[in-house]
Design a protein around this motif. Sequence first.
Motif, PDB file in Angstrom:
ATOM      1  N   LEU B 236       0.846  -1.201   0.000  1.00 24.88           N
ATOM      2  CA  LEU B 236       0.000   0.000   0.000  1.00 24.88           C
ATOM      3  C   LEU B 236       0.881   1.250   0.000  1.00 24.88           C
ATOM      4  CD1 LEU B 236      -2.944  -1.037   2.253  1.00 24.88           C
ATOM      5  CD2 LEU B 236      -2.823  -0.850  -0.220  1.00 24.88           C
ATOM      6  N   GLY B 237       2.089   1.082   0.515  1.00 24.14           N
ATOM      7  CA  GLY B 237       3.088   2.128   0.340  1.00 24.14           C
ATOM      8  C   GLY B 237       2.802   3.371   1.164  1.00 24.14           C
ATOM      9  N   GLY B 238       3.737   3.750   2.004  1.00 21.58           N
ATOM     10  CA  GLY B 238       3.572   5.018   2.715  1.00 21.58           C
ATOM     11  C   GLY B 238       4.001   6.117   1.760  1.00 21.58           C
ATOM     12  N   TRP B 239       3.091   6.488   0.838  1.00 19.22           N
ATOM     13  CA  TRP B 239       3.485   7.408  -0.237  1.00 19.22           C
ATOM     14  C   TRP B 239       3.976   8.739   0.291  1.00 19.22           C
ATOM     15  CZ3 TRP B 239       4.442   5.027  -4.436  1.00 19.22           C
ATOM     16  CH2 TRP B 239       3.687   3.914  -4.810  1.00 19.22           C
ATOM     17  N   ARG B 240       3.420   9.169   1.437  1.00 19.28           N
ATOM     18  CA  ARG B 240       3.860  10.451   2.000  1.00 19.28           C
ATOM     19  C   ARG B 240       5.331  10.392   2.381  1.00 19.28           C
ATOM     20  NH1 ARG B 240      -0.266  13.594   4.200  1.00 19.28           N
ATOM     21  NH2 ARG B 240      -2.194  12.947   3.228  1.00 19.28           N
ATOM     22  N   ILE B 241       5.714   9.266   2.992  1.00 17.19           N
ATOM     23  CA  ILE B 241       7.100   9.135   3.434  1.00 17.19           C
ATOM     24  C   ILE B 241       8.016   8.921   2.243  1.00 17.19           C
ATOM     25  CG2 ILE B 241       8.653   7.719   4.826  1.00 17.19           C
ATOM     26  CD1 ILE B 241       6.248   7.300   6.722  1.00 17.19           C
ATOM     27  N   ILE B 242       7.551   8.132   1.265  1.00 16.73           N
ATOM     28  CA  ILE B 242       8.342   7.921   0.046  1.00 16.73           C
ATOM     29  C   ILE B 242       8.633   9.267  -0.600  1.00 16.73           C
ATOM     30  CG2 ILE B 242       8.248   7.000  -2.304  1.00 16.73           C
ATOM     31  CD1 ILE B 242       6.670   4.655  -1.206  1.00 16.73           C
ATOM     32  N   ARG B 243       7.610  10.125  -0.625  1.00 16.38           N
ATOM     33  CA  ARG B 243       7.774  11.433  -1.248  1.00 16.38           C
ATOM     34  C   ARG B 243       8.822  12.277  -0.517  1.00 16.38           C
ATOM     35  NH1 ARG B 243       6.140  15.308  -4.288  1.00 16.38           N
ATOM     36  NH2 ARG B 243       5.720  17.349  -3.394  1.00 16.38           N
ATOM     37  N   THR B 244       8.730  12.285   0.807  1.00 15.00           N
ATOM     38  CA  THR B 244       9.716  13.060   1.577  1.00 15.00           C
ATOM     39  C   THR B 244      11.129  12.548   1.330  1.00 15.00           C
ATOM     40  OG1 THR B 244       8.066  13.358   3.308  1.00 15.00           O
ATOM     41  CG2 THR B 244      10.341  13.832   3.886  1.00 15.00           C
ATOM     42  N   LEU B 245      11.293  11.225   1.372  1.00 13.14           N
ATOM     43  CA  LEU B 245      12.635  10.667   1.225  1.00 13.14           C
ATOM     44  C   LEU B 245      13.157  10.817  -0.194  1.00 13.14           C
ATOM     45  CD1 LEU B 245      12.504   7.370   3.322  1.00 13.14           C
ATOM     46  CD2 LEU B 245      13.997   9.320   3.677  1.00 13.14           C
ATOM     47  N   GLY B 246      12.257  10.633  -1.184  1.00 15.28           N
ATOM     48  CA  GLY B 246      12.714  10.624  -2.560  1.00 15.28           C
ATOM     49  C   GLY B 246      12.817  12.014  -3.172  1.00 15.28           C
ATOM     50  N   LYS B 247      11.869  12.895  -2.829  1.00 15.63           N
ATOM     51  CA  LYS B 247      11.836  14.210  -3.460  1.00 15.63           C
ATOM     52  C   LYS B 247      12.188  15.337  -2.495  1.00 15.63           C
ATOM     53  CE  LYS B 247      10.599  14.578  -7.248  1.00 15.63           C
ATOM     54  NZ  LYS B 247      11.345  14.372  -8.501  1.00 15.63           N
ATOM     55  N   GLY B 248      11.863  15.157  -1.216  1.00 15.08           N
ATOM     56  CA  GLY B 248      11.966  16.267  -0.282  1.00 15.08           C
ATOM     57  C   GLY B 248      13.373  16.527   0.224  1.00 15.08           C
ATOM     58  N   LEU B 249      14.042  15.463   0.639  1.00 10.46           N
ATOM     59  CA  LEU B 249      15.291  15.619   1.365  1.00 10.46           C
ATOM     60  C   LEU B 249      16.410  16.149   0.470  1.00 10.46           C
ATOM     61  CD1 LEU B 249      16.190  15.172   4.204  1.00 10.46           C
ATOM     62  CD2 LEU B 249      16.717  12.815   3.659  1.00 10.46           C
ATOM     63  N   VAL B 250      16.617  15.492  -0.677  1.00 16.51           N
ATOM     64  CA  VAL B 250      17.642  15.949  -1.612  1.00 16.51           C
ATOM     65  C   VAL B 250      17.098  15.778  -3.019  1.00 16.51           C
ATOM     66  CG1 VAL B 250      19.602  15.284  -0.167  1.00 16.51           C
ATOM     67  CG2 VAL B 250      18.688  13.675  -1.784  1.00 16.51           C
ATOM     68  N   GLU B 251      17.712  16.489  -3.954  1.00 16.28           N
ATOM     69  CA  GLU B 251      17.432  16.221  -5.355  1.00 16.28           C
ATOM     70  C   GLU B 251      18.291  15.021  -5.727  1.00 16.28           C
ATOM     71  OE1 GLU B 251      18.916  19.846  -6.738  1.00 16.28           O
ATOM     72  OE2 GLU B 251      16.965  20.851  -6.741  1.00 16.28           O
ATOM     73  N   ILE B 252      17.658  14.000  -6.252  1.00 15.07           N
ATOM     74  CA  ILE B 252      18.388  12.751  -6.376  1.00 15.07           C
ATOM     75  C   ILE B 252      18.413  12.278  -7.826  1.00 15.07           C
ATOM     76  CG2 ILE B 252      16.554  11.027  -6.075  1.00 15.07           C
ATOM     77  CD1 ILE B 252      18.355  10.016  -3.703  1.00 15.07           C
ATOM     78  N   ASP B 253      19.545  11.755  -8.271  1.00 11.50           N
ATOM     79  CA  ASP B 253      19.567  11.088  -9.570  1.00 11.50           C
ATOM     80  C   ASP B 253      19.979   9.630  -9.352  1.00 11.50           C
ATOM     81  OD1 ASP B 253      22.308  10.840  -9.444  1.00 11.50           O
ATOM     82  OD2 ASP B 253      22.723  12.487 -10.822  1.00 11.50           O
ATOM     83  N   SER B 254      20.029   8.856 -10.432  1.00  9.98           N
ATOM     84  CA  SER B 254      20.189   7.416 -10.229  1.00  9.98           C
ATOM     85  C   SER B 254      21.562   7.076  -9.656  1.00  9.98           C
ATOM     86  CB  SER B 254      19.952   6.668 -11.543  1.00  9.98           C
ATOM     87  OG  SER B 254      20.819   7.159 -12.529  1.00  9.98           O
ATOM     88  N   ARG B 255      22.570   7.901  -9.940  1.00  7.58           N
ATOM     89  CA  ARG B 255      23.885   7.623  -9.355  1.00  7.58           C
ATOM     90  C   ARG B 255      23.822   7.775  -7.843  1.00  7.58           C
ATOM     91  NH1 ARG B 255      27.374  11.857 -12.539  1.00  7.58           N
ATOM     92  NH2 ARG B 255      25.463  12.997 -12.149  1.00  7.58           N
ATOM     93  N   GLN B 256      23.187   8.879  -7.387  1.00  9.06           N
ATOM     94  CA  GLN B 256      23.046   9.061  -5.942  1.00  9.06           C
ATOM     95  C   GLN B 256      22.193   7.967  -5.336  1.00  9.06           C
ATOM     96  OE1 GLN B 256      21.604  13.059  -6.867  1.00  9.06           O
ATOM     97  NE2 GLN B 256      22.311  13.528  -4.810  1.00  9.06           N
ATOM     98  N   GLY B 257      21.111   7.613  -6.057  1.00  5.14           N
ATOM     99  CA  GLY B 257      20.216   6.588  -5.532  1.00  5.14           C
ATOM    100  C   GLY B 257      20.953   5.283  -5.317  1.00  5.14           C
ATOM    101  N   MET B 258      21.779   4.910  -6.309  1.00  2.60           N
ATOM    102  CA  MET B 258      22.520   3.654  -6.199  1.00  2.60           C
ATOM    103  C   MET B 258      23.498   3.739  -5.036  1.00  2.60           C
ATOM    104  SD  MET B 258      25.479   1.918  -7.050  1.00  2.60           S
ATOM    105  CE  MET B 258      25.835   0.198  -7.285  1.00  2.60           C
ATOM    106  N   ALA B 259      24.217   4.855  -4.939  1.00  2.00           N
ATOM    107  CA  ALA B 259      25.187   4.993  -3.851  1.00  2.00           C
ATOM    108  C   ALA B 259      24.480   4.968  -2.499  1.00  2.00           C
ATOM    109  CB  ALA B 259      25.984   6.282  -4.015  1.00  2.00           C
ATOM    110  N   ALA B 260      23.325   5.660  -2.416  1.00  2.00           N
ATOM    111  CA  ALA B 260      22.608   5.728  -1.144  1.00  2.00           C
ATOM    112  C   ALA B 260      22.101   4.352  -0.725  1.00  2.00           C
ATOM    113  CB  ALA B 260      21.437   6.711  -1.242  1.00  2.00           C
ATOM    114  N   GLU B 261      21.481   3.627  -1.663  1.00  2.00           N
ATOM    115  CA  GLU B 261      20.921   2.330  -1.282  1.00  2.00           C
ATOM    116  C   GLU B 261      22.024   1.323  -0.957  1.00  2.00           C
ATOM    117  OE1 GLU B 261      17.951   1.936  -0.500  1.00  2.00           O
ATOM    118  OE2 GLU B 261      17.271   3.851  -1.293  1.00  2.00           O
TER     119      GLU B 261
END
Lengths: 97, 429
Positions: B236-261
């Motif tokens: 069901l996904g906590g979409w609010r939290i996904i949004r904060t982590l994915g869009k709110g905290l930093v501007e993220i691209d796939s290189r950052q995403g890979m490094a972060a995960e």
Amino acid sequence: MNGIVEWGALGQVVVAGLLVGAGIPALFALGLRLLAGTTAAPRRATAAADRTSPERGGPVVIPRPPVWRLVAAVLCFGTVVGAVATGIVFLAAGGHS
Amino acid sequence: MSRVTETLLLVLVVVTALAFDFTNGFHDTGNAMATSIATRALKPRTAVLLSAVLNMAGAFLSLAVAATIAKGLVDAGAISLEVVFAGLVGGIVWNLVTWLFGLPSSSSHALVGGVVGSVLAAVGSSGVLWSGVVAKVLVPALLAPVIAIGVAAVGTFLVARLTRGMAEDVTSRGFRWGQVGSASLVSLAHGTNDAQKSMGIILLALITAGAVPADAGVPFWVIFSCAFFMALGTYLGGWRIIRTLGKGLVEIDSRQGMAAETSSAAVILLSSHFGFSLSTTHVATGSIMGSGIGMPGAKVRWGVAGRMLVAWGLTLPAAGIVGALCYGIQHGVGGLAGTFLVFLLLVGTSAAIWVASRRKPVDHTNVNEQWDEESGGSLRAAVSASGVVPAADAHRSELAEAEIHERRASALAASRSERPAADRTEEQR
């Protein structure tokens, strides 16, 4: 537990975390770079690139990476895959508690 | 207590434990999948489905369940079904409140807070092992994000250096794959770790009530239902939290995403290997912040990070107060009636929070809209009530993303002063 902070365990986490957590992405990037070519790689504008802008460029076209690059890239990606497999084995062995 | 009331109490505890399991699932989806959704490595629904499947698989993968709850944090003798129940309610309520505000916070800390609070209310401060709380909960909560920020920042910086000058579509394609792989590992780790907690609680309740012998293993229905409810929550996904982590905290691209995960997975697994367990949420959030710090030209929204830190600081006391209140009500009314009353209050509170969330719904259609910090990000963003993103909006966010990539490329280029950065940005328009 001795003391409020377990410095020994903390130190191990930091060192190993830096080695693995920063090393794996770096190896992955290195592998991609080895496959994709250098900064100066020739580019070919494709239909897709024309639609947006010439600056974006099409896929990097190099005749064929030399064998040593391929081997090195395979080594890089192999290490990455190996690390992930180790992680899964660790989880399955119940180490994560 | 008669046999019937005891059975009813047991049922209530099991149902509440599964409810906590569910909130745990949907609260923590973002830890693994937020970056993959933000960089469009995966479609939002594919991402939560993948995460749900891996959580479910993870719950079955390892069954090293200890029938202990808050071990080393509270006196084992102080644990009763009522205490566990009140603690669970405290954890659920805090999880729901933080979800409403789109703040990632540790589900395990919420549970610990709730249990500590209800133990305080039940037997007083002597029932809590304070040094354990400080050493196992408070200190790791402070250290986890620091370690994760460091690891992810170094990783991102190395990646940015190594991919410098490479065509963006080549790096995006490669790193999206890497990102999905590392995010999957985080999901799997979450399944093996967090579903076990709910299993442990239910097993403990069953043993306490005498429904199974003290040395019993976990019954299959417990494993299955815990795995299932966590996976359902994840899906069901906590979409609010996904949004904060994915869009709110930093501007993220796939290189950052890979490094972060990768940093999240490495730190989580290594920390449990070295016996220094860190909260998945704190590590994942720290890693995402680190990926913003390590990437030249990327923006970190410190206001969002600050709100998050406040939520982390409040987790233990707030869940504790709810837990203590619940135990007080239970005890004041007395017996099964008290537990039922608290259960009804929990259902009412959850419904109220859900209704409040519908006023500004965030779901898979608008989770990737541009973050507008001036208007408070996801909370007061111009999200249309119907939840439908106008096509123009989607287009604008694509444009903004291209702009972000350009800005980063120029930041890197400027550091080598190879190409004039300004006219590249112009050309991009």
